[in-house]
Write an enzyme that holds these catalytic residues in place. Structure first.
Site, PDB file in Angstrom:
ATOM      1  N   ARG A  52      26.541 -24.132  46.249  1.00 12.39           N
ATOM      2  CA  ARG A  52      25.675 -23.628  47.325  1.00 12.39           C
ATOM      3  C   ARG A  52      24.553 -24.615  47.680  1.00 12.39           C
ATOM      4  NH1 ARG A  52      23.586 -17.937  45.725  1.00 12.39           N
ATOM      5  NH2 ARG A  52      23.704 -18.839  43.649  1.00 12.39           N
ATOM      6  N   LYS A  58      30.230  -9.839  63.395  1.00 15.99           N
ATOM      7  CA  LYS A  58      31.301 -10.331  62.531  1.00 15.99           C
ATOM      8  C   LYS A  58      32.335 -11.175  63.273  1.00 15.99           C
ATOM      9  CE  LYS A  58      31.155  -7.158  58.846  1.00 15.99           C
ATOM     10  NZ  LYS A  58      31.435  -7.896  57.630  1.00 15.99           N
ATOM     11  N   SER A  80      18.757   3.164  47.196  1.00 12.13           N
ATOM     12  CA  SER A  80      18.019   2.153  46.440  1.00 12.13           C
ATOM     13  C   SER A  80      16.539   2.186  46.791  1.00 12.13           C
ATOM     14  CB  SER A  80      18.600   0.769  46.713  1.00 12.13           C
ATOM     15  OG  SER A  80      18.558   0.487  48.079  1.00 12.13           O
ATOM     16  N   CYS A 118      25.196 -16.013  51.186  1.00 11.54           N
ATOM     17  CA  CYS A 118      26.560 -16.047  50.671  1.00 11.54           C
ATOM     18  C   CYS A 118      26.841 -14.748  49.924  1.00 11.54           C
ATOM     19  CB  CYS A 118      26.722 -17.195  49.685  1.00 11.54           C
ATOM     20  SG  CYS A 118      26.388 -18.782  50.428  1.00 11.54           S
ATOM     21  N   TRP A 160      35.016  -5.179  50.400  1.00 10.35           N
ATOM     22  CA  TRP A 160      34.098  -6.234  49.972  1.00 10.35           C
ATOM     23  C   TRP A 160      34.598  -6.982  48.728  1.00 10.35           C
ATOM     24  CZ3 TRP A 160      28.817  -3.341  51.116  1.00 10.35           C
ATOM     25  CH2 TRP A 160      28.589  -3.410  52.489  1.00 10.35           C
ATOM     26  N   CYS A 167      26.157   2.256  57.228  1.00 13.09           N
ATOM     27  CA  CYS A 167      25.018   1.488  57.763  1.00 13.09           C
ATOM     28  C   CYS A 167      25.258   1.037  59.190  1.00 13.09           C
ATOM     29  CB  CYS A 167      24.764   0.225  56.992  1.00 13.09           C
ATOM     30  SG  CYS A 167      25.135   0.270  55.303  1.00 13.09           S
ATOM     31  N   HIS A 197      15.317  -2.742  57.976  1.00 11.33           N
ATOM     32  CA  HIS A 197      15.471  -4.192  58.087  1.00 11.33           C
ATOM     33  C   HIS A 197      14.174  -4.853  58.529  1.00 11.33           C
ATOM     34  CE1 HIS A 197      19.581  -2.568  58.610  1.00 11.33           C
ATOM     35  NE2 HIS A 197      19.806  -3.482  57.699  1.00 11.33           N
ATOM     36  N   CYS A 204      18.866   3.046  55.824  1.00 17.66           N
ATOM     37  CA  CYS A 204      19.686   2.492  54.747  1.00 17.66           C
ATOM     38  C   CYS A 204      18.830   2.428  53.475  1.00 17.66           C
ATOM     39  CB  CYS A 204      20.205   1.098  55.148  1.00 17.66           C
ATOM     40  SG  CYS A 204      21.513   0.466  54.069  1.00 17.66           S
TER      41      CYS A 204
HETATM   42  N1  GLN Z   1      23.089   3.439  48.312  1.00 15.16           N
HETATM   43  C1  GLN Z   1      22.990   2.105  48.801  1.00 15.16           C
HETATM   44  C2  GLN Z   1      21.527   1.671  48.851  1.00 15.16           C
HETATM   45  O1  GLN Z   1      20.712   2.460  49.123  1.00 15.16           O
HETATM   46  C3  GLN Z   1      23.598   1.963  50.165  1.00 15.16           C
HETATM   47  C4  GLN Z   1      23.536   0.556  50.662  1.00 15.16           C
HETATM   48  C5  GLN Z   1      24.308   0.335  51.926  1.00 15.16           C
HETATM   49  O2  GLN Z   1      24.674   1.267  52.580  1.00 15.16           O
HETATM   50  N2  GLN Z   1      24.524  -0.899  52.270  1.00 15.16           N
HETATM   51  O3  GLN Z   1      21.197   0.521  48.679  1.00 15.16           O
HETATM   52 ZN    ZN Z   2      23.389   1.409  54.599  1.00 14.39          ZN
END
Ligand code: GLN
Ligand code: ZN
Length: 759
Positions: A16, A116, A438, A521, A566, A648, A699, A731
């Site tokens: 990287r 994408k 999270s 990455c 993923w 998301c 974000h 999210c």
């Molecule tokens: N449960 C995950 C979080 O809160 C969901 C993340 C996601 O949807 N990308 O981080």
């Molecule tokens: Zn999400």
């Protein structure tokens, strides 16, 4: 003699290097000249890796994104950066990420939109168009790379994205017809091709991957118009490259364009090769992409040769061979891997190894298999070992998938019945508040994890630290007054890797990085065998968190479709089979959580949408097994257990019936930036279950006000009955700091209270 070449090489570097060089430059810790020097070094290294090939790609290197490079080459800069000071590369980074190294902290422009690249996990910067867009050639970057290549003795084949795919990838900001720009665009391409020919270039690779998608007649006609203009001659020969799928109804068109060669993805479109050979003019080159550029498995060389030899006999030097697509989508070098299990390692090929395979195939074609017998035998041994390995194949797990019955995906009661039972048990207020899972992944948490890896912390000490994080997270949520709590996911490095590490059938690389966008990455785990769950994965953390509060604690899992999408997946069985195996494993976890007293379980399917095939005709098939896999995972629980899912994104128009078919009791989605308009899809479908439309754009570092949230929820309530609405962020909060999260969530809870009192 078959000719060997490559369509593109990973530019991020085996360790990287590009990522670290960029990040230093952006932080002002290195100069532009240093960055340019590091770029030149990486290119040299990459060409070195490819030096055995007959033709080597040039111009595929990029400091951020090859589509953005092309926008600059074509002089198509967004208006907002045109007059800004600084070097060309500064403007480039402004479009890429909103600011360059020399700009102050207040970012000066908004970054270009990212999306994408076809069905890959690579993201490009969307070209911006309007009716006024003009193009003006700036070939500096490409010619400089070509000059460097020449100087190093590289047998250069410049690589360009074709004009029609370029237009297709972009967005007309004023809703004008972007195809009408083609006549302005073509002269610039002609000029560029002439300049390349002036530098003595013989072949140019021109990529038109849209040829593997469904094209209406206007786009098909645009391709014809474009290549009639570019094929006029007087410049380099063109190899038209298609990849990622079959040509299908575009096959006659692709074969009749006036170019000198065509590249076919012979992994995805092998069956079309015969038709293509029959349709191509007798003088055309046919490049066959016979080594998979999208996965990390060794190619079966003998089987490939069985197929290729008759084609070679027919085409001779008109046959070129290559990987199926650019190697951008695979990691650089297997030789870096020190910790991978040697048996699994022996089944793999990264970019460098894939080029060796191309080279071996060419030697076998040109000089007979006997000339490379030892290498072919070694390859065969690895292929056979993988095919027969008990680590890959487990009859019991295969039988479990075959034995799946429809009832596994069905809950006992319908939504309305379940909702009544759940409401009685959970006793939640109107507009219940929750989060997506999270909480901030602080430096402290990451440090503990790296200490665990290095051995500086033992398991027990690590567990204690994570429990302390969970306790803090619960305390904060109680203080905020949230209704449904989460444990915060402190113990998870990544929402897929965390589960992969605990499932049998997965392997992990140390350096298997693939560029996602810019300097970012990802290191997809390698799904190599039949999947099973040796033990419960999350129950201890969730029950610990639940023990700290009287409020409901959501169990938090990643769904099978997202884990699959993923990961690097198997090429020896359909994706659907791997997905069903994952579904059975996660289902067992769901049932264990329920058994342990967890009353709400969220199953994230962040990547469900991105798995949609390129061609709409194949959507139904994908959605069938993807949705069924989710249902198998989720629907074994009692009516009283509430299932949540999270996605998301918010474009559901074209798949809303399938989303409803998942039958989750609650779905949380991203909506804050779209002003709730994207809920229209749910509204017009009469979506029956509960929805949490995100009201906090996680974000952005901005903190939404209570009033903004109330307004968003009022808009939501115009579309969805209030008794079925939840209040939550877009999210997870792992990338935010606590100092942002606390005030934002406080405003969110206050907004929910306002909404309740207004009822
Ligand atoms: N449960 C995950 C979080 O809160 C969901 C993340 C996601 O949807 N990308 O981080
Ligand atoms: Zn999400």
């Amino acid at each position: 003699m078959a000719i060997t070449h490559n369509l593109g090489y990973p530019r991020i570097g085996a360790k990287r290097e590009l990522k670290f060089a960029l990040e230093e430059y952006w932080k002002g810790q290195s100069s532009l000249a240093q960055l340019e020097g590091q770029g030149a070094e990486l290119r040299q290294c990459n060409w070195q890796d490819q030096s055995a090939l007959d033709l080597v790609p040039v111009g595929d290197f990029s400091f951020y994104d090859q589509v953005l490079d092309l926008s600059f080459t074509l002089g198509n800069l967004p208006e907002r950066v045109r007059d800004l000071a600084g070097e060309a590369l500064d403007n480039y980074f402004r479009v890429a990420r909103g600011r360059s190294a020399s700009d102050s902290d207040c970012s000066c422009v908004h970054a270009g939109e990212m999306t994408k690249w076809f069905d890959t996990n690579y993201h490009y910067i969307v070209p911006e168009f309007s009716a006024e867009t003009q193009f003006k050639l700036d070939s500096t970057r490409l010619l400089a790379q070509l000059a460097q290549a020449r100087q190093l003795g590289v047998k250069a084949k410049p690589v360009l994205i074709g004009p029609v795919t370029y237009l297709w990838l972009g967005k007309a900001k004023d809703d004008s017809d972007k195809l009408s720009l083609l006549s302005r665009l073509l002269p610039v391409y002609v000029q560029l091709l002439q300049q390349l020919a002036g530098q003595g270039v013989e072949w140019v690779q021109i990529d038109e991957p849209i040829l593997v998608t469904e094209l209406d007649s206007a786009w098909q006609q645009a391709l014809r118009t474009a290549y009639e203009a570019l094929g006029q001659g007087g410049h380099a020969k063109l190899l038209l490259a298609t990849y990622f799928g079959q040509l299908q109804d575009n096959l006659p068109l692709a074969c009749s364009l006036p170019v000198q060669g065509l590249h076919l993805d012979a992994i995805n479109a092998r069956d079309e090769a015969g038709q293509v050979i029959a349709a191509l003019p007798a003088s055309s080159v046919l490049s066959l992409g016979v080594v998979n550029g999208r996965n990390i498995w060794k190619a079966d060389l003998n089987a490939t040769l069985d197929w290729l030899e008759p084609i070679h006999a027919q085409l001779q030097s008109r046959l070129w061979i290559a990987p199926s697509c650019s190697l951008l989508h695979v990691p650089v070098d297997l030789a870096s891997e020190q910790k991978l299990d040697p048996e699994i390692l022996s089944w793999l090929a990264f970019a460098r190894q894939k080029l060796d395979e191309v080279q071996l195939l060419a030697s076998a074609l040109n000089h007979g298999r006997a000339s490379v017998q030892a290498a072919l035998d070694a390859n065969q041994a690895a292929i056979n070992a993988r095919r027969q390995s008990p680590r890959v194949h487990n009859q019991q797990l295969k039988a479990a998938v075959e034995g799946i019955e429809a009832s596994l995906g069905q809950r006992t009661g319908n939504y309305a019945e379940r909702a009544i039972k759940q409401a009685a048990l959970l006793n939640l207020p109107a507009y219940p508040t929750t989060t997506i899972g999270s909480f901030p992944q602080t430096a402290h948490i990451r440090q503990a994890r790296s200490q665990l890896r290095s051995g500086a912390l033992d398991e027990a000490a690590y567990r204690q630290l994570m429990q302390a994080e969970i306790a803090r997270c619960v305390t904060e949520q109680e203080a905020l007054g949230l209704d449904v709590l989460v444990h915060g996911e402190a113990e998870r490095n990544d929402m897929v890797e965390y589960f992969g590490e605990q499932l049998d059938g997965y392997a992990f690389s140390q350096f298997g990085w693939v560029q996602s966008y810019g300097s970012r990455c990802v290191k997809p785990p390698i799904l190599f065998g039949d999947i099973s769950r040796p033990r419960a994965m999350t129950v201890e953390w969730s029950t610990y968190a639940q023990s700290l509060t009287a409020k409901p604690m959501k169990g938090m899992l990643t769904g099978p479709v997202t884990i699959l999408n993923w990961s690097f997946v198997r090429d020896d069985q359909p994706r659907s089979v791997s997905c069903y195996q994952l579904a059975l494993a996660i289902r067992a976890e769901v049932l264990d959580l329920e058994q342990a007293g967890i009353r709400i379980i969220q199953i994230d399917e962040a990547a469900l949408r991105e798995g949609l095939p390129l061609r709409k005709a194949q959507w139904a098939q994908y959605l069938h097994w993807a949705i069924e896999s989710f249902r198998i995972t989720a629907n074994g629980v009692a009516d009283e257990t509430q299932i949540h899912t999270h996605m998301c994104y918010s474009e559901f128009n074209d798949i809303i019936a399938d989303i409803a078919g998942m039958d989750a009791d609650v779905i949380t989605i991203e909506t804050s930036r779209s002003d709730m308009e994207l809920l229209d899809a749910f509204d017009s479908f009469n979506y029956p279950n509960q929805i949490g439309p995100g009201v906090y754009d996680i974000h952005s570092p901005n903190i939404p006000s209570q009033q903004q949230i109330v307004q968003l929820m009022q808009k939501a309530a115009e579309r969805i009955p209030p008794e079925r609405l939840w209040v939550n962020p877009d999210c997870g909060l792992k990338t935010r700091g606590w100092q942002e999260v606390i005030p934002a969530l406080a405003n969110m809870v206050a907004a929910a209270k306002t909404l309740r009192s207004a009822q």
